[in-house]
Design an enzyme around this catalytic site. Sequence first.
Site, mmCIF file in Angstrom:
data_model
loop_
_atom_site.group_PDB
_atom_site.id
_atom_site.type_symbol
_atom_site.label_atom_id
_atom_site.label_comp_id
_atom_site.label_asym_id
_atom_site.label_seq_id
_atom_site.Cartn_x
_atom_site.Cartn_y
_atom_site.Cartn_z
ATOM 1 N N PHE A 153 0.854 -1.019 0.050
ATOM 2 C CA PHE A 153 -0.035 0.082 0.019
ATOM 3 C C PHE A 153 0.961 1.290 -0.069
ATOM 4 C CE2 PHE A 153 -3.087 -3.131 1.916
ATOM 5 C CZ PHE A 153 -3.892 -3.226 0.934
ATOM 6 N N ALA A 256 -9.616 18.451 -5.266
ATOM 7 C CA ALA A 256 -9.987 18.584 -6.925
ATOM 8 C C ALA A 256 -8.602 19.086 -7.475
ATOM 9 C CB ALA A 256 -11.243 19.376 -7.074
ATOM 10 N N CYS A 264 -0.365 3.691 -10.944
ATOM 11 C CA CYS A 264 -1.120 2.795 -10.081
ATOM 12 C C CYS A 264 -2.605 2.938 -10.396
ATOM 13 C CB CYS A 264 -1.028 3.001 -8.581
ATOM 14 S SG CYS A 264 0.854 2.507 -8.101
HETATM 15 C C1 UGA Z 1 -1.629 4.821 -4.681
HETATM 16 C C2 UGA Z 1 -2.117 4.562 -3.557
HETATM 17 O O1 UGA Z 1 -2.304 5.693 -2.623
HETATM 18 C C3 UGA Z 1 -1.168 3.584 -2.681
HETATM 19 O O2 UGA Z 1 -1.599 3.377 -1.483
HETATM 20 C C4 UGA Z 1 -0.897 2.313 -3.563
HETATM 21 O O3 UGA Z 1 -0.007 1.528 -2.693
HETATM 22 C C5 UGA Z 1 -0.100 2.793 -4.852
HETATM 23 O O4 UGA Z 1 -0.956 3.712 -5.454
HETATM 24 C C6 UGA Z 1 0.017 1.244 -5.690
HETATM 25 O O5 UGA Z 1 -0.684 0.720 -5.963
HETATM 26 O O6 UGA Z 1 1.120 0.908 -5.796
HETATM 27 P P1 UGA Z 1 0.543 6.616 -5.605
HETATM 28 O O7 UGA Z 1 0.237 6.119 -7.028
HETATM 29 O O8 UGA Z 1 2.068 6.654 -5.220
HETATM 30 O O9 UGA Z 1 -0.154 5.632 -4.592
HETATM 31 O O10 UGA Z 1 0.120 8.028 -5.567
HETATM 32 P P2 UGA Z 1 -1.069 8.611 -4.419
HETATM 33 O O11 UGA Z 1 -0.698 9.389 -3.560
HETATM 34 O O12 UGA Z 1 -2.280 7.833 -4.098
HETATM 35 O O13 UGA Z 1 -1.832 9.806 -5.686
HETATM 36 C C7 UGA Z 1 -2.351 9.206 -6.807
HETATM 37 C C8 UGA Z 1 -2.834 10.438 -7.886
HETATM 38 O O14 UGA Z 1 -3.839 11.111 -7.209
HETATM 39 C C9 UGA Z 1 -1.595 11.607 -7.736
HETATM 40 O O15 UGA Z 1 -1.699 12.055 -9.154
HETATM 41 C C10 UGA Z 1 -2.155 12.810 -7.070
HETATM 42 O O16 UGA Z 1 -1.879 14.093 -7.564
HETATM 43 C C11 UGA Z 1 -3.784 12.461 -7.231
HETATM 44 N N1 UGA Z 1 -4.537 13.082 -6.019
HETATM 45 C C12 UGA Z 1 -4.190 12.438 -4.776
HETATM 46 C C13 UGA Z 1 -5.520 13.935 -6.120
HETATM 47 O O17 UGA Z 1 -5.814 14.592 -7.600
HETATM 48 N N2 UGA Z 1 -6.621 14.225 -5.375
HETATM 49 C C14 UGA Z 1 -6.151 14.057 -3.984
HETATM 50 O O18 UGA Z 1 -7.122 14.500 -3.094
HETATM 51 C C15 UGA Z 1 -5.144 12.873 -3.795
#
Ligand code: UGA
Length: 437
Positions: A153, A256, A264
């Site tokens: 995770f 947003a 991922c």
């Molecule tokens: C995600 C999951 O959060 C991890 O728990 C998981 O282990 C991982 O995928 C995986 O499957 O390996 P990650 O892809 O590193 O992690 O990044 P996140 O922090 O989840 O962000 C994902 C995307 O969502 C980013 O582009 C971020 O900018 C965007 N985001 C996040 C938003 O647009 N709004 C938010 O409120 C939060």
Amino acid sequence: MKVAVIGTGHVGLITSATMAYLGHDVIGNDLDEEKIVTLQRGQAPFFEPGLTELLEETLGSGKLRFSFDSQEAIRDADVVFICVGTPPKASGEANLIAVESAAKDVARYASGRVVVVEKSTVPAGTSARVRRTLERERPDFIDKFSVVSNPEFLREGSGIRDSLEPDRILVGAESPEAFEVMRAIYAPLVEKGAKLVETNIETAELSKHACNAFLAMKISYMNALARMCERSGGDVDSVAEVMGSDERIGRSFLNAGLGYGGYCFPKDLQAFERLASRLGYDFGLLKEVERINDEAVDATADKIIDVLWNLDGKRVTLLGLSFKPDTDDVRFAPALALGRKLQAEGATVVGYDPQAMANAKSEMPELEVASDPYTAAAGSHCLVLCTEWAEFKTLDLDRLKQAMAYPLVVDGRNMFEPEEMEKRGFSYYPTGRSPIV
Ligand code: UGA
């Protein structure tokens, strides 16, 4: 315990280093010989805060080694973590060829009892296929193998902390012995209070996809609300605060903006939807989440076109190119998707990112890059904040404005304070909030 980790990408490398840090004897293995040589020198092949220091410590203590020889890695291992890539096929389904090949290697080289752990994100049902592969390749040895699902995770950018202080550790297994081995592996974390959840294998596999898809859904929900706010005069950030104060909803992942990217969410969402369809269930909600995510980039591009009118001969600056802050990963980065759309409309697109410039350039060679935000903004008709790196919070806004041809800022992550932007004399276009013109 003796641990082999197959695959040294984000998950595999962080797993190798943190397992060694916890005291296990770890060999990280990868087919890419050049990468292994780099790792043996203690150099991380990608940017991840704290990783270089952790590699130095664990390589130095002798707990961590790297080898491109799968036999050497697997031969004496008690536990083999499969951390290989599961890229999307054209259909959106996960391509599991590397998982099969890792299982074959384990069957070929294991010399005693071994727990085979799926750590890569895989569709429910994969463990049964891994088990069948082990059986076919090594029929005489089958009672020595246990298959376990232990999804990862961790997030890029905070991967080490996420691994050493996890919200939960999920283990799906089929035998009491396999659970015992996994309890021993994670004992140092459980002793410090980490929660260990034990389930059957399919539940563990499904839970990982369920978490990623749910988080993506939260983001898309807010991006749909952003469109509603833009049309009605509402403020999406305030809506997020109101929603987030309800503990049943929670504040995180309600931001947003340009939407989610990375290696991922986009691929896992598609793979989960494909799995549902293969299981005979139409999980239409997931398709909608994806559509709204694409729309977030389109809406920002439309906003820029609306503000600038014709893009031919105009210069647009993108601040932040990685898919999120604290990583140099640009895979499925919304910033690059936006850049491509603007280029297709005739704009000259120039980008700046604290870490991801080289990766962005190789993914999008037509992108101009600049060595700092002010050079990137020079002569620009519109500046777009795409990724909320902390350093952009302390930009000298007056200097930025002076460098630009037009003082127009589109905020794709609502990072700037509207009052501040107004005071500095910018026309400011946030996401899901009223513009200041
Ligand atoms: C995600 C999951 O959060 C991890 O728990 C998981 O282990 C991982 O995928 C995986 O499957 O390996 P990650 O892809 O590193 O992690 O990044 P996140 O922090 O989840 O962000 C994902 C995307 O969502 C980013 O582009 C971020 O900018 C965007 N985001 C996040 C938003 O647009 N709004 C938010 O409120 C939060």
